[in-house]
Design a protein around this motif. Structure first.
Motif, PDB file in Angstrom:
ATOM      1  N   TYR A  90      19.808  84.533  65.655  1.00 35.57           N
ATOM      2  CA  TYR A  90      20.798  84.473  64.584  1.00 35.57           C
ATOM      3  C   TYR A  90      21.971  83.613  65.011  1.00 35.57           C
ATOM      4  O   TYR A  90      22.563  83.848  66.069  1.00 35.57           O
ATOM      5  CB  TYR A  90      21.332  85.863  64.247  1.00 35.57           C
ATOM      6  CG  TYR A  90      20.316  86.794  63.666  1.00 35.57           C
ATOM      7  CD1 TYR A  90      20.064  86.804  62.303  1.00 35.57           C
ATOM      8  CD2 TYR A  90      19.621  87.668  64.482  1.00 35.57           C
ATOM      9  CE1 TYR A  90      19.131  87.674  61.769  1.00 35.57           C
ATOM     10  CE2 TYR A  90      18.687  88.545  63.954  1.00 35.57           C
ATOM     11  CZ  TYR A  90      18.450  88.536  62.601  1.00 35.57           C
ATOM     12  OH  TYR A  90      17.528  89.400  62.075  1.00 35.57           O
ATOM     13  N   ASN A  91      22.293  82.643  64.181  1.00 41.30           N
ATOM     14  CA  ASN A  91      23.481  81.820  64.433  1.00 41.30           C
ATOM     15  C   ASN A  91      24.715  82.556  63.956  1.00 41.30           C
ATOM     16  O   ASN A  91      24.827  82.891  62.784  1.00 41.30           O
ATOM     17  CB  ASN A  91      23.360  80.491  63.682  1.00 41.30           C
ATOM     18  CG  ASN A  91      22.749  79.438  64.554  1.00 41.30           C
ATOM     19  OD1 ASN A  91      23.456  78.698  65.227  1.00 41.30           O
ATOM     20  ND2 ASN A  91      21.425  79.386  64.555  1.00 41.30           N
ATOM     21  N   ASN A  92      25.618  82.816  64.876  1.00 40.12           N
ATOM     22  CA  ASN A  92      26.817  83.554  64.513  1.00 40.12           C
ATOM     23  C   ASN A  92      28.017  82.822  65.100  1.00 40.12           C
ATOM     24  O   ASN A  92      28.425  83.103  66.227  1.00 40.12           O
ATOM     25  CB  ASN A  92      26.707  84.989  65.055  1.00 40.12           C
ATOM     26  CG  ASN A  92      27.858  85.856  64.628  1.00 40.12           C
ATOM     27  OD1 ASN A  92      28.669  85.454  63.801  1.00 40.12           O
ATOM     28  ND2 ASN A  92      27.955  87.027  65.212  1.00 40.12           N
ATOM     29  N   ASN A  93      28.538  81.869  64.362  1.00 40.26           N
ATOM     30  CA  ASN A  93      29.651  81.020  64.815  1.00 40.26           C
ATOM     31  C   ASN A  93      29.345  80.376  66.151  1.00 40.26           C
ATOM     32  O   ASN A  93      28.503  79.504  66.222  1.00 40.26           O
ATOM     33  CB  ASN A  93      30.945  81.836  64.862  1.00 40.26           C
ATOM     34  CG  ASN A  93      31.316  82.356  63.488  1.00 40.26           C
ATOM     35  OD1 ASN A  93      31.058  81.688  62.495  1.00 40.26           O
ATOM     36  ND2 ASN A  93      31.885  83.547  63.421  1.00 40.26           N
ATOM     37  N   ASP A  94      29.985  80.873  67.222  1.00 41.81           N
ATOM     38  CA  ASP A  94      29.806  80.230  68.520  1.00 41.81           C
ATOM     39  C   ASP A  94      28.665  80.833  69.324  1.00 41.81           C
ATOM     40  O   ASP A  94      28.372  80.391  70.426  1.00 41.81           O
ATOM     41  CB  ASP A  94      31.100  80.337  69.346  1.00 41.81           C
ATOM     42  CG  ASP A  94      32.251  79.637  68.656  1.00 41.81           C
ATOM     43  OD1 ASP A  94      31.983  78.649  67.936  1.00 41.81           O
ATOM     44  OD2 ASP A  94      33.389  80.083  68.819  1.00 41.81           O
ATOM     45  N   ASN A  95      28.052  81.867  68.767  1.00 41.28           N
ATOM     46  CA  ASN A  95      27.012  82.572  69.522  1.00 41.28           C
ATOM     47  C   ASN A  95      25.646  82.459  68.852  1.00 41.28           C
ATOM     48  O   ASN A  95      25.544  82.249  67.654  1.00 41.28           O
ATOM     49  CB  ASN A  95      27.344  84.077  69.618  1.00 41.28           C
ATOM     50  CG  ASN A  95      28.653  84.319  70.332  1.00 41.28           C
ATOM     51  OD1 ASN A  95      29.006  83.563  71.235  1.00 41.28           O
ATOM     52  ND2 ASN A  95      29.349  85.349  69.924  1.00 41.28           N
ATOM     53  N   PRO A 201      23.622  73.928  74.140  1.00 41.86           N
ATOM     54  CA  PRO A 201      24.457  74.270  75.309  1.00 41.86           C
ATOM     55  C   PRO A 201      25.884  74.657  74.940  1.00 41.86           C
ATOM     56  O   PRO A 201      26.596  75.268  75.735  1.00 41.86           O
ATOM     57  CB  PRO A 201      24.435  72.991  76.150  1.00 41.86           C
ATOM     58  CG  PRO A 201      24.055  71.907  75.220  1.00 41.86           C
ATOM     59  CD  PRO A 201      23.222  72.508  74.149  1.00 41.86           C
ATOM     60  N   GLN A 202      26.287  74.297  73.725  1.00 36.06           N
ATOM     61  CA  GLN A 202      27.651  74.634  73.288  1.00 36.06           C
ATOM     62  C   GLN A 202      27.773  76.101  72.889  1.00 36.06           C
ATOM     63  O   GLN A 202      28.871  76.609  72.716  1.00 36.06           O
ATOM     64  CB  GLN A 202      28.050  73.762  72.081  1.00 36.06           C
ATOM     65  CG  GLN A 202      27.953  72.271  72.324  1.00 36.06           C
ATOM     66  CD  GLN A 202      28.907  71.800  73.409  1.00 36.06           C
ATOM     67  OE1 GLN A 202      30.040  72.237  73.478  1.00 36.06           O
ATOM     68  NE2 GLN A 202      28.410  70.933  74.283  1.00 36.06           N
ATOM     69  N   LYS A 203      26.629  76.754  72.720  1.00 33.57           N
ATOM     70  CA  LYS A 203      26.668  78.138  72.229  1.00 33.57           C
ATOM     71  C   LYS A 203      26.253  79.130  73.311  1.00 33.57           C
ATOM     72  O   LYS A 203      25.497  78.809  74.210  1.00 33.57           O
ATOM     73  CB  LYS A 203      25.748  78.286  71.015  1.00 33.57           C
ATOM     74  CG  LYS A 203      26.238  77.467  69.823  1.00 33.57           C
ATOM     75  CD  LYS A 203      25.642  77.948  68.539  1.00 33.57           C
ATOM     76  CE  LYS A 203      26.305  77.255  67.352  1.00 33.57           C
ATOM     77  NZ  LYS A 203      25.850  77.757  66.077  1.00 33.57           N
ATOM     78  N   LYS A 204      26.783  80.324  73.136  1.00 33.91           N
ATOM     79  CA  LYS A 204      26.484  81.396  74.088  1.00 33.91           C
ATOM     80  C   LYS A 204      25.334  82.233  73.529  1.00 33.91           C
ATOM     81  O   LYS A 204      25.357  82.636  72.367  1.00 33.91           O
ATOM     82  CB  LYS A 204      27.736  82.262  74.254  1.00 33.91           C
ATOM     83  CG  LYS A 204      27.648  83.296  75.336  1.00 33.91           C
ATOM     84  CD  LYS A 204      28.953  84.071  75.393  1.00 33.91           C
ATOM     85  CE  LYS A 204      28.852  85.239  76.366  1.00 33.91           C
ATOM     86  NZ  LYS A 204      30.038  86.083  76.314  1.00 33.91           N
TER      87      LYS A 204
END
Lengths: 316, 158
Positions: A90-95, A201-204
């Motif tokens: 699930y894409n959740n803003n920065d995560n 790589p920009q996301k956690k």
């Protein structure tokens, strides 16, 4: 007289043969959805007539199923599924939140393990020839034999039997579910290198461990009599946010229709939810019994939910 | 007798004369009643009457002067020319309403939570009241629609 009996026998045999042929097509459709390798775009129409699209790749490699589904509209959520293990991203803003699920039965693989079960509750008809996703198909109609479920229309690919389209129609002739391929390609390459998420790589990346109750829970309810053809297929217990108690979810199915029954105690300062309503394609019916709220949710007639809840007995 | 009473009140008698006068006074009930009346008057005159605040009259008059002038239905204009509202009258009604609502709520909850019988259902359930978590949990297990599956079933526990 003999001639008449002969004609009757021939016509009866013909009808029986036709029905069994149609059931055989359903059986082949079930196998095709698991054994074939294909990719395509799936469209679904919701209750507001909005169209949602997903891209699907399914490969059967050495008798193991690999499935990847990506949302094309909205958040680019992703499903990777190997056999019965599903991983949702699930894409959740920065995560990117990763969740593990089990035993999803997603279109076109919608049939129960034992297709024979369907014969007990549905009559089968040939709905005629249609063209779907640029392919010739036959519409198979499954009509319920009683008032406990809805009508299923399936468009099967003439060449492979793969389901190309599904419509669920309620007793008021309203379409409550509509899923179809808009394009489809059968794959001959069994490469599964695509079976991985595109890492940003920009996301956690965070693994979400859902708060399901793992220990065994005493079953303090019994269902005197289920609606014809339904049986328990799944059970979960978890602590819901806002409810300081364990809620139990029992799922019943007849092979195509599903009903979830949620049972949880009603806190003393809360009013229980009782009555009937509809949300999307699902009917919802709730009752209050002996301090517990029992809520049934499912794309089945309201009466089926009502009968099911009426037959839930709480053992104290 | 009036002279004796006056002498006693004015503290003019001393020693044996005072005792004799008191004995005479005690024997005559009319005289005793008069003595009490004179004594009360004397105390008021001398501002020594304990049950009456000497400032009481002035305080009462001051309050009356400051009292606003009422003209209709609880709304009135004060002597300071500012408009105000007689909220006390309405606070009471409001409080009474709250009390009734509270009692009804308690009674309803008691009925819902203590009844051992099944609660009869023939009402419409508000669709918006259904927990999203319940709908998503239903979808995450039962949906065959890949799009719904990718939207439902996630409950953040982080």
């Amino acid at each position: 007289m003999i001639k008449f009996l002969f004609l009757l026998f021939v016509s009866f045999s013909g009808m029986t043969a036709s029905e069994s042929d149609l059931w055989e097509k359903i059986n082949r459709a079930s196998l095709a959805s698991q054994n074939l390798s294909y990719s395509g775009i799936l469209n679904s129409v919701d209750e507001n007539q909005d169209i949602h699209s997903t891209r699907m790749i399914h490969v059967n490699h050495k008798n193991e199923e690999f499935l990847k589904i990506e949302k094309i509209d909205g958040a680019p959520n992703l499903l990777l599924m190997h056999q019965t293990d599903a991983f949702l991203y699930y894409n959740n803003n920065d995560n990117i939140l990763i969740q593990r699920n089990k035993n999803a039965r997603l279109f076109p693989n919608i049939f129960p393990a034992n297709v024979e079960r369907l014969k007990e509750n549905y009559s089968i008809f040939n709905g005629g020839a249609f063209r779907v996703a640029n392919r010739q198909s036959t519409m198979i109609v499954l009509n319920p034999k009683d008032q406990y479920r809805f009508n299923y229309h399936l468009w099967l690919d003439n060449e492979t039997y793969l389901p190309l389209k599904l419509m669920v129609i309620d007793n008021n002739q309203k379409t409550i579910e509509n899923i179809s391929f808009t394009n489809l390609e059968f794959l001959s390459n069994y490469d599964v290198s695509w079976f991985s998420p595109t890492v940003d790589p920009q996301k956690k990346y965070i693994i979400n461990e859902e708060n399901k109750i793992s220990q065994s829970v005493r079953k303090f309810w019994s269902v005197e009599q289920l609606p014809q053809g339904f049986e328990e297929v799944s059970y979960n217990a978890k602590r819901y946010s806002g409810l300081n108690a364990i809620a139990h979810q029992i799922v019943y199915s007849d092979g195509l229709s599903y009903i979830s029954v949620f049972i949880h105690p009603v806190p003393k300062n809360q009013k229980p939810q009782t009555g009937s309503t509809q949300k999307g394609s699902n009917n919802i019916h709730a009752k209050y019994k002996q301090g517990y709220q029992i809520m049934a949710v499912g794309a089945v007639p309201m009466n089926t939910l009502s009968i099911l809840i009426d037959n839930v007995n709480l053992i104290k | 007798m009036s002279e004796i009473i006056s002498s006693i009140i004015d503290n003019e008698l001393k020693g044996k004369d005072f005792d004799v006068s008191l004995n005479e006074l005690a024997k005559n009930s009319n005289a005793l009643s008069k003595y009490r009346t004179y004594l009360m008057i004397s105390d008021v005159i001398n501002n020594e009457y304990l049950d009456v605040d000497p400032m009481l009259t002035s305080k009462i008059m001051s309050k009356i002067n400051n009292e606003p002038t009422q003209f209709y239905n609880g709304f009135f204009r004060s002597n300071q020319s500012s408009v105000s509202f007689d909220y006390k009258k309405y606070v009471f009604v409001f409080a009474l309403g709250l009390l009734i609502a509270f009692i009804l709520s308690l009674a309803t909850n008691f009925h819902f939570n203590s009844s051992s019988n099944n609660y009869s259902v023939n009402e419409i359930l508000a669709s918006d009241d259904i927990s999203l978590e319940i709908i998503e949990d239903h979808f995450s297990i039962t949906t065959r629609n890949p799009n719904y599956y990718l939207e439902a079933g996630y409950h953040s526990n982080i």
